[in-house]
Design a protein around this motif. Sequence first.
Motif, PDB file in Angstrom:
ATOM      1  N   GLY A 281       0.745  -1.010  -0.064  1.00  9.99           N
ATOM      2  CA  GLY A 281      -0.033  -0.078  -0.052  1.00  9.99           C
ATOM      3  C   GLY A 281       0.970   1.184  -0.036  1.00  9.99           C
ATOM      4  N   ASN A 282       0.147   2.330  -0.495  1.00  5.37           N
ATOM      5  CA  ASN A 282       0.959   3.633  -0.330  1.00  5.37           C
ATOM      6  C   ASN A 282       2.129   3.702  -1.258  1.00  5.37           C
ATOM      7  OD1 ASN A 282      -0.874   4.954   1.453  1.00  5.37           O
ATOM      8  ND2 ASN A 282       0.162   3.801   3.134  1.00  5.37           N
ATOM      9  N   GLY A 283       2.043   2.915  -2.338  1.00  2.00           N
ATOM     10  CA  GLY A 283       3.339   2.860  -3.345  1.00  2.00           C
ATOM     11  C   GLY A 283       4.522   2.136  -2.645  1.00  2.00           C
ATOM     12  N   LYS A 284       4.251   1.052  -1.787  1.00  2.00           N
ATOM     13  CA  LYS A 284       5.407   0.476  -1.097  1.00  2.00           C
ATOM     14  C   LYS A 284       5.363  -1.134  -1.383  1.00  2.00           C
ATOM     15  CE  LYS A 284       6.459   4.236   2.255  1.00  2.00           C
ATOM     16  NZ  LYS A 284       6.615   4.331   3.551  1.00  2.00           N
ATOM     17  N   MET A 285       6.253  -1.618  -1.270  1.00  2.00           N
ATOM     18  CA  MET A 285       6.491  -3.399  -1.411  1.00  2.00           C
ATOM     19  C   MET A 285       7.290  -3.838  -0.335  1.00  2.00           C
ATOM     20  SD  MET A 285       7.939  -5.358  -4.746  1.00  2.00           S
ATOM     21  CE  MET A 285       9.695  -4.615  -4.399  1.00  2.00           C
ATOM     22  N   LYS A 296      12.771  -6.171   3.895  1.00  2.00           N
ATOM     23  CA  LYS A 296      12.458  -4.681   4.061  1.00  2.00           C
ATOM     24  C   LYS A 296      11.200  -4.235   3.224  1.00  2.00           C
ATOM     25  CE  LYS A 296      16.471  -3.334   2.365  1.00  2.00           C
ATOM     26  NZ  LYS A 296      17.688  -2.632   1.867  1.00  2.00           N
ATOM     27  N   VAL A 297      10.926  -3.142   3.382  1.00  2.00           N
ATOM     28  CA  VAL A 297       9.874  -2.362   2.825  1.00  2.00           C
ATOM     29  C   VAL A 297      10.705  -1.406   2.096  1.00  2.00           C
ATOM     30  CG1 VAL A 297       7.942  -1.155   2.873  1.00  2.00           C
ATOM     31  CG2 VAL A 297       8.207  -2.803   4.818  1.00  2.00           C
ATOM     32  N   VAL A 298      10.115  -1.161   0.640  1.00  2.00           N
ATOM     33  CA  VAL A 298      10.774  -0.237  -0.021  1.00  2.00           C
ATOM     34  C   VAL A 298       9.851   0.464  -1.180  1.00  2.00           C
ATOM     35  CG1 VAL A 298      12.847  -1.576  -0.425  1.00  2.00           C
ATOM     36  CG2 VAL A 298      11.211  -1.978  -2.069  1.00  2.00           C
ATOM     37  N   ALA A 299      10.100   1.629  -1.563  1.00  2.00           N
ATOM     38  CA  ALA A 299       9.512   2.656  -2.204  1.00  2.00           C
ATOM     39  C   ALA A 299       9.331   1.879  -3.660  1.00  2.00           C
ATOM     40  CB  ALA A 299       9.564   3.914  -2.550  1.00  2.00           C
ATOM     41  N   LEU A 300       8.254   1.676  -4.357  1.00  2.00           N
ATOM     42  CA  LEU A 300       8.027   1.397  -5.856  1.00  2.00           C
ATOM     43  C   LEU A 300       8.337   2.479  -6.584  1.00  2.00           C
ATOM     44  CD1 LEU A 300       4.648  -0.793  -5.813  1.00  2.00           C
ATOM     45  CD2 LEU A 300       7.122  -1.704  -6.195  1.00  2.00           C
ATOM     46  N   ASP A 301       9.804   2.944  -6.829  1.00  2.00           N
ATOM     47  CA  ASP A 301      10.215   3.996  -7.431  1.00  2.00           C
ATOM     48  C   ASP A 301      10.279   3.492  -8.981  1.00  2.00           C
ATOM     49  OD1 ASP A 301      12.491   2.292  -7.568  1.00  2.00           O
ATOM     50  OD2 ASP A 301      13.647   3.376  -6.092  1.00  2.00           O
ATOM     51  N   GLY A 302      10.887   4.290  -9.708  1.00  2.00           N
ATOM     52  CA  GLY A 302      10.975   3.998 -11.163  1.00  2.00           C
ATOM     53  C   GLY A 302      11.523   2.548 -11.276  1.00  2.00           C
ATOM     54  N   TYR A 303      12.834   2.569 -10.765  1.00  2.00           N
ATOM     55  CA  TYR A 303      13.544   1.345 -11.020  1.00  2.00           C
ATOM     56  C   TYR A 303      12.597   0.021 -10.814  1.00  2.00           C
ATOM     57  CZ  TYR A 303      16.502  -2.765 -10.029  1.00  2.00           C
ATOM     58  OH  TYR A 303      17.213  -4.050 -10.116  1.00  2.00           O
ATOM     59  N   TRP A 304      12.033   0.035  -9.938  1.00  2.00           N
ATOM     60  CA  TRP A 304      10.951  -1.123  -9.412  1.00  2.00           C
ATOM     61  C   TRP A 304       9.721  -1.176 -10.631  1.00  2.00           C
ATOM     62  CZ3 TRP A 304      12.263  -5.404  -7.474  1.00  2.00           C
ATOM     63  CH2 TRP A 304      13.601  -5.124  -6.251  1.00  2.00           C
ATOM     64  N   ARG A 305       9.309  -0.026 -10.647  1.00  2.00           N
ATOM     65  CA  ARG A 305       8.061   0.120 -11.650  1.00  2.00           C
ATOM     66  C   ARG A 305       8.343  -0.465 -12.869  1.00  2.00           C
ATOM     67  NH1 ARG A 305       2.860   1.014  -9.674  1.00  2.00           N
ATOM     68  NH2 ARG A 305       2.872   2.253  -8.040  1.00  2.00           N
ATOM     69  N   ASN A 306       9.648  -0.315 -13.327  1.00  2.00           N
ATOM     70  CA  ASN A 306      10.168  -0.504 -14.739  1.00  2.00           C
ATOM     71  C   ASN A 306      10.525  -2.051 -14.683  1.00  2.00           C
ATOM     72  OD1 ASN A 306      10.001   2.114 -15.648  1.00  2.00           O
ATOM     73  ND2 ASN A 306      11.992   2.484 -15.238  1.00  2.00           N
ATOM     74  N   ARG A 307      10.662  -2.715 -13.704  1.00  2.00           N
ATOM     75  CA  ARG A 307      10.935  -3.912 -13.594  1.00  2.00           C
ATOM     76  C   ARG A 307       9.635  -5.074 -13.450  1.00  2.00           C
ATOM     77  NH1 ARG A 307      15.065  -6.231  -9.224  1.00  2.00           N
ATOM     78  NH2 ARG A 307      15.017  -8.088 -10.752  1.00  2.00           N
ATOM     79  N   LEU A 308       8.538  -4.539 -13.080  1.00  2.00           N
ATOM     80  CA  LEU A 308       7.450  -5.118 -12.717  1.00  2.00           C
ATOM     81  C   LEU A 308       6.813  -5.914 -14.252  1.00  2.00           C
ATOM     82  CD1 LEU A 308       5.785  -3.248 -10.024  1.00  2.00           C
ATOM     83  CD2 LEU A 308       7.108  -5.221  -9.867  1.00  2.00           C
ATOM     84  N   LEU A 309       6.343  -7.004 -13.883  1.00  2.00           N
ATOM     85  CA  LEU A 309       5.957  -7.798 -14.899  1.00  2.00           C
ATOM     86  C   LEU A 309       4.207  -7.742 -14.659  1.00  2.00           C
ATOM     87  CD1 LEU A 309       5.583  -9.782 -17.474  1.00  2.00           C
ATOM     88  CD2 LEU A 309       5.751 -11.733 -15.837  1.00  2.00           C
TER      89      LEU A 309
END
Length: 314
Positions: A281-285, A296-309
């Motif tokens: 939630g709140n843009g985190k994973m 850990k809990v991390v923000a779904l920033d540009g790096y992670w957003r680009n990796r998601l399938l």
Amino acid sequence: MAITLASATLLANPGAAAADPSPAQARAKLVKLNEQADKVVEQYNQATETHKTAKTKYDVLNAEVGQKDAQAEALRRDLVTAAVSDYQAGYQGWERFVAQGSPEAILGGMASLDQMAQSRAAKLRAFEAATKDLRDRRDAARTVLAEADAARDKVRGQKAKVDKLVAEQTRILRRLGAFQTGNPRSTGITYTGSASGNARAALQFAFAQVGKPYRYGGTGPGSFDCSGLTQAAWRSAGVSLPRTTWTQWSWGAARRVPLNALQPGDLLFSKGLGHMGMYAGNGKMVHAPQTGDVVKVVALDGYWRNRLLGAIRP
């Protein structure tokens, strides 16, 4: 330490100069190493699970066949004993019938003995027919087991590759001062998000693991890999997920949701299915990242957003 890192660099690139990489170069190399390790680890996990499932199936079927074989052997012994008894009775009856001089009695006795033999033979044929399917299933399971053994043997070579990648990841992280050993007894952090029901229970479990070390093949309680964490979290919420990223993605084929409609608890998968986590939630994973890191809990920033399938909602 510099000599060790230089050796690692030369192993990865024989043409490189024997010099320490810059921090930026080390981080770039680490990203590639992490992506390689993700894929090989999941291949290793998948082969292990395939072998475990096939071995269990084979053991169950083989035990059943053994029991049926014992029953069939007992029936065969019973038939032999009965045949001997029938023969002896028939021989004595023959003498008696001849002495009586009654053709009808003789034929009647022979017919009776023949009926007994036919009845026993029919029972044996029926039993053997019933066990044939079981034998066929065992043979099929044996084939599956042989295939799983071959897959496991193949992945043993990949495990050696994983171990080499892990060693190199560890060297670079230590060089950067970023290696985290983690605490297998960490009590984590408290989830305070908006999830409800079993999604909330899964996230509460996952957050309680924060700080525990990543370990490839780890399924808890002291360490986890990415799919081991999501499996354990949702199991705590009463939902049974398969073991690996590949099987979890396949399991959720009818449960996929758009990335722009995520809800807390949804499973997130990277391209190539080498990594996964859980949307908090709140843009985190929340996830178990890679060697040298911790849950850990991390923000779904540009790096992670680009990796998601894609995503799955259990």
